[in-house]
Design a protein around this motif. Structure first.
Motif, PDB file in Angstrom:
ATOM      1  N   LYS A 171       0.821  -1.201   0.000  1.00 59.58           N
ATOM      2  CA  LYS A 171       0.000   0.000   0.000  1.00 59.58           C
ATOM      3  C   LYS A 171       0.858   1.255   0.000  1.00 59.58           C
ATOM      4  O   LYS A 171       0.608   2.203  -0.759  1.00 59.58           O
ATOM      5  N   LYS A 192     -10.268   6.511  -5.707  1.00 56.94           N
ATOM      6  CA  LYS A 192      -9.450   5.396  -5.251  1.00 56.94           C
ATOM      7  C   LYS A 192      -8.829   4.681  -6.451  1.00 56.94           C
ATOM      8  O   LYS A 192      -9.408   4.639  -7.544  1.00 56.94           O
ATOM      9  N   ARG A 194      -8.183   1.760  -8.736  1.00 57.53           N
ATOM     10  CA  ARG A 194      -8.972   0.573  -9.081  1.00 57.53           C
ATOM     11  C   ARG A 194      -8.322  -0.086 -10.285  1.00 57.53           C
ATOM     12  O   ARG A 194      -8.440   0.388 -11.412  1.00 57.53           O
ATOM     13  N   ARG A 199     -15.042  -6.583  -9.041  1.00 53.46           N
ATOM     14  CA  ARG A 199     -14.960  -6.309  -7.611  1.00 53.46           C
ATOM     15  C   ARG A 199     -14.875  -7.587  -6.774  1.00 53.46           C
ATOM     16  O   ARG A 199     -14.844  -7.523  -5.549  1.00 53.46           O
ATOM     17  N   SER A 207      -8.815  -5.704  -2.229  1.00 52.97           N
ATOM     18  CA  SER A 207      -7.874  -4.864  -2.967  1.00 52.97           C
ATOM     19  C   SER A 207      -7.256  -3.835  -2.032  1.00 52.97           C
ATOM     20  O   SER A 207      -7.863  -3.400  -1.044  1.00 52.97           O
ATOM     21  N   ASP A 209      -6.332  -0.446  -0.574  1.00 53.34           N
ATOM     22  CA  ASP A 209      -7.050   0.828  -0.570  1.00 53.34           C
ATOM     23  C   ASP A 209      -6.048   1.973  -0.669  1.00 53.34           C
ATOM     24  O   ASP A 209      -5.356   2.294   0.299  1.00 53.34           O
ATOM     25  N   ALA A 211      -5.710   6.022  -1.979  1.00 53.02           N
ATOM     26  CA  ALA A 211      -6.360   7.241  -2.463  1.00 53.02           C
ATOM     27  C   ALA A 211      -5.568   7.813  -3.641  1.00 53.02           C
ATOM     28  O   ALA A 211      -4.332   7.845  -3.618  1.00 53.02           O
ATOM     29  N   LYS A 656     -14.656   9.272  -6.775  1.00 54.23           N
ATOM     30  CA  LYS A 656     -15.643   9.346  -5.696  1.00 54.23           C
ATOM     31  C   LYS A 656     -16.867  10.102  -6.196  1.00 54.23           C
ATOM     32  O   LYS A 656     -16.808  10.855  -7.178  1.00 54.23           O
TER      33      LYS A 656
END
Length: 667
Positions: A171, A192, A194, A199, A207, A209, A211, A656
């Protein structure tokens, strides 16, 4: 001791993250905690542009899977003595191994014999495979400042494949990869990371996380494109960008924003769809101008004064008539092709040279009056558009002999034309006389001997008072009355002043026709460009920027690549110099002028359904080459592939959702 100094030299550099990850992986391997390792394989073949790696199912299971498009890092087997660095890879496809045919033969034999299970030794052999990856570049310490990182789009050297290991980033390392090269000023969270549309977690491992941030410095004075099919989140991302610029300029008000809102979604909330508007979220920083006011949305009127802006409003009329089923009639086509001089240019002429221009404007006024457009005659008198400067009336300047002949039954023409109704009647009588006596000497100027009406005058008069049954003329213009206001103020000047104070101005054009939308976009775009150019010339730009937002840009921007003089092409070429940024949205890249597209720095790409579109995008922005299949296959709302001025490679994000009640703080 040398190793100690090498390690402490870069102790403040963010790239120590890669050293920490590699060191932890070694410890996990030693303690047999294989499920915590980030190691995914070895290098089978390495080049400057691509790397083929060999991996096993167990490695991919430990890191939660390696989907297409995911990021991997290649690290030298031993970093001791070297600055912390790594090469970044993007997974593009699977690849054959030297044993691919033998593996296929084994599968074939097993299934042919209907073996119920595979022995563990065979299973261990079959789990190996290969992945093809693209080299995106290299992260390494900045040679001039060891506390900073630097990214290059190439690698400085490659050695034998056995000297590298490949890892799936942690991460912290992913955050460094995604946000590490971002402009540190005015950062804002946009969504985020992706990596895949699916999913479903692999091996029940969620997955990572991470930002994804943007810097609003990357939008000021830059061009930003939003591509993708409708209803896939382009407008939501635009709202996030608008919000980011509002929030990061709360103190200095250094950015004014102008939004051409063709669907009313930025000015008005839509509770049925759960869509919040920019206006309701930031009422103190927004001003709405609306063609059709809405009870729930405070706004200023957005109206044209057709009487006082004849030359520009004539273009609106022309577009309207060209789109009308009756627009092909001869007299209507002639009217649509005529031109009206501007009042400003007319008043700038010497008095003796104004008469013909004044007469055209007055015929145009008579057409509007006959169509029922409300007027403010006192305001029109103050314009001083009189053929005889010694009178304060609407005299068109016809000779006394012509007027006497035109008025019926020996009626004495009025000594002066004091209002538009009298002007309308006089022009109707003059036109009836002209149609009945086209060769009369009374229609010749006594001074020059030329005809008093030129071809544009005749086109205007024929539309104003058409002969023949079934011809309607001015009544065709009545639908445009909704866009007219007799006392319309100087909304252009007001908007420019508001932009200069950091206000976000929203033009609610939701109920307007295509020609009206185009008219307002063109007019205000030219006004903004001229305003900023004037400030540049007078050294008054400072640190202030203006940001423009265009929805359905394919209806505004020129299709012809040779047209490089329109205002949108000038935005592309000179916008940065004049501190003008623009964000434009459209469903397909091929509908945008290639010159503008080539000058665009920021891209947000949702699903496209045409290979021609994705190939055109990849051709003009090489960073999207290799991502065509992903763009074609992914249809999730808000799932986009982002490239900004700070990014050196495309980042897949889940944007978002913009909401009026959830305002995150700037970072």
């Amino acid at each position: 001791m040398n190793l100690f100094f090498d390690q402490t030299r870069y102790s403040s550099n963010p790239l120590t993250t890669i050293q920490d990850m590699v060191e932890k992986d070694k410890n996990f391997e030693t303690s047999e905690q294989f499920d915590k390792m980030r190691f995914v394989g070895y290098v089978l073949e390495i080049g400057y542009e691509s790397v083929t790696i060999i991996t096993a199912d167990s490695y991919k299971q430990s890191v939660g899977g390696v989907p297409r498009g995911s990021f991997l890092v290649v690290v030298p087997d031993d970093l001791n003595g070297f600055p912390p660095h790594f090469s970044l890879l993007r997974v593009t496809s699977t690849a054959p191994t030297p044993l691919s045919k033998e593996v296929q033969q084994t599968y074939f034999e097993l299934h042919k014999r209907s073996m119920p299970e595979i022995d563990r030794f065979t299973a261990s052999e079959l789990q190996w495979g290969a992945l093809q990856t693209t080299v995106l570049g290299m992260f390494y310490p900045n040679p001039d400042n060891q506390d900073l990182i630097e990214f290059s789009g190439d690698v400085n050297n490659v050695v034998s494949g056995h000297r590298y290991k490949v890892y799936s980033p942690t991460k912290d390392l992913l955050d460094l990869i995604i946000n590490g090269t971002l402009n540190p000023k005015n950062q804002w969270p946009l969504g985020k990371l992706r990596l895949t549309e699916s999913r479903l977690p692999f091996q029940n491992i969620p997955s990572i996380d991470v930002a994804v941030k943007v810097s609003t410095e990357d939008f000021k004075g830059f061009r930003t494109a939003m591509f993708g099919k409708t209803r896939l989140g382009k407008s939501n991302v635009v709202k996030l960008i608008v919000e980011s610029l509002i929030r990061t300029t709360e103190i200095d008000k250094s950015v004014g924003q102008l939004i051409f809102d063709i669907n009313g979604e930025y000015a008005n909330d839509n509770p049925q769809d759960g869509n919040a508007s920019i206006r309701s979220a930031y009422e103190d920083r927004c001003q709405v101008y609306a063609l059709t006011p809405r009870a729930s949305t405070p706004s200023e009127p957005l109206r044209l004064n057709f009487y006082e802006q004849p030359e520009s409003c004539m273009s609106v009329i022309q577009d309207f008539l060209n789109g009308s089923p009756l627009g092909q009639s001869g007299y209507i086509r002639s009217f649509s092709s005529s031109s009206i001089p501007s009042i400003q240019n007319t008043l700038a002429l010497p008095q003796n040279d104004r008469v013909r221009n004044i007469r055209k404007i007055q015929i145009f006024w008579a057409i509007l009056n006959k169509a029922g457009f409300p007027k403010d005659e006192s305001a029109l008198r103050r314009l001083s558009l009189f053929a005889n400067p010694n009178t304060n009336n609407f005299n068109p300047g016809f000779s006394a002999r012509l007027r006497t002949a035109a008025y019926p039954n020996g009626e004495t023409p009025p000594a002066s034309i004091n209002n538009l109704d009298q002007l309308q009647r006089e022009l109707e009588l003059i036109e009836e006389f002209r149609q009945s006596n086209p060769r009369s000497n009374l229609l010749q100027s006594t001074g020059s001997g030329n005809a008093i009406f030129d071809s544009d005058d005749i086109s205007l008069l024929q539309f104003f008072n058409p002969s023949g049954g079934g011809r309607t003329g001015p009544s065709l213009l009545r639908p445009l009355i909704d866009y007219h206001q007799a006392n319309a103020g100087d909304f252009v000047g007001n908007i420019l002043r508001e932009l200069d104070t950091g206000t976000t101005v929203i033009l609610d054009l939701g109920n307007a026709s295509e020609s009206i939308r185009r008219y307002f976009a063109d007019m205000l775009s030219r006004a903004v460009f001229s305003h900023q150019e004037n400030k540049f010339t007078n050294n008054r730009l400072g640190k202030h920027f203006i940001q423009l937002y265009f929805e359905e840009a394919h209806n505004l921007f020129p299709k012809d690549d040779k047209n490089v003089t329109d205002v949108y092409s000038r935005f592309a070429k000179e916008g940065a110099k004049f501190h003008i940024g623009m964000v434009y949205s459209t469903q397909s890249p091929t509908t945008v002028n290639k010159d503008l597209l080539a000058q665009t720095e920021n891209f947000f790409v949702a699903h496209l359904s045409s290979q021609d579109e994705t190939n055109a995008l990849a051709k003009l922005q090489i960073a999207y080459d290799g991502l065509q299949k992903d763009i074609l296959s992914s249809k999730t709302k808000g799932y986009l592939r982002m490239l900004t001025f700070s990014n050196r490679f495309v980042i897949p994000i889940q944007a978002k959702l913009f909401t009026a009640n959830t305002k995150e703080n700037a970072i």
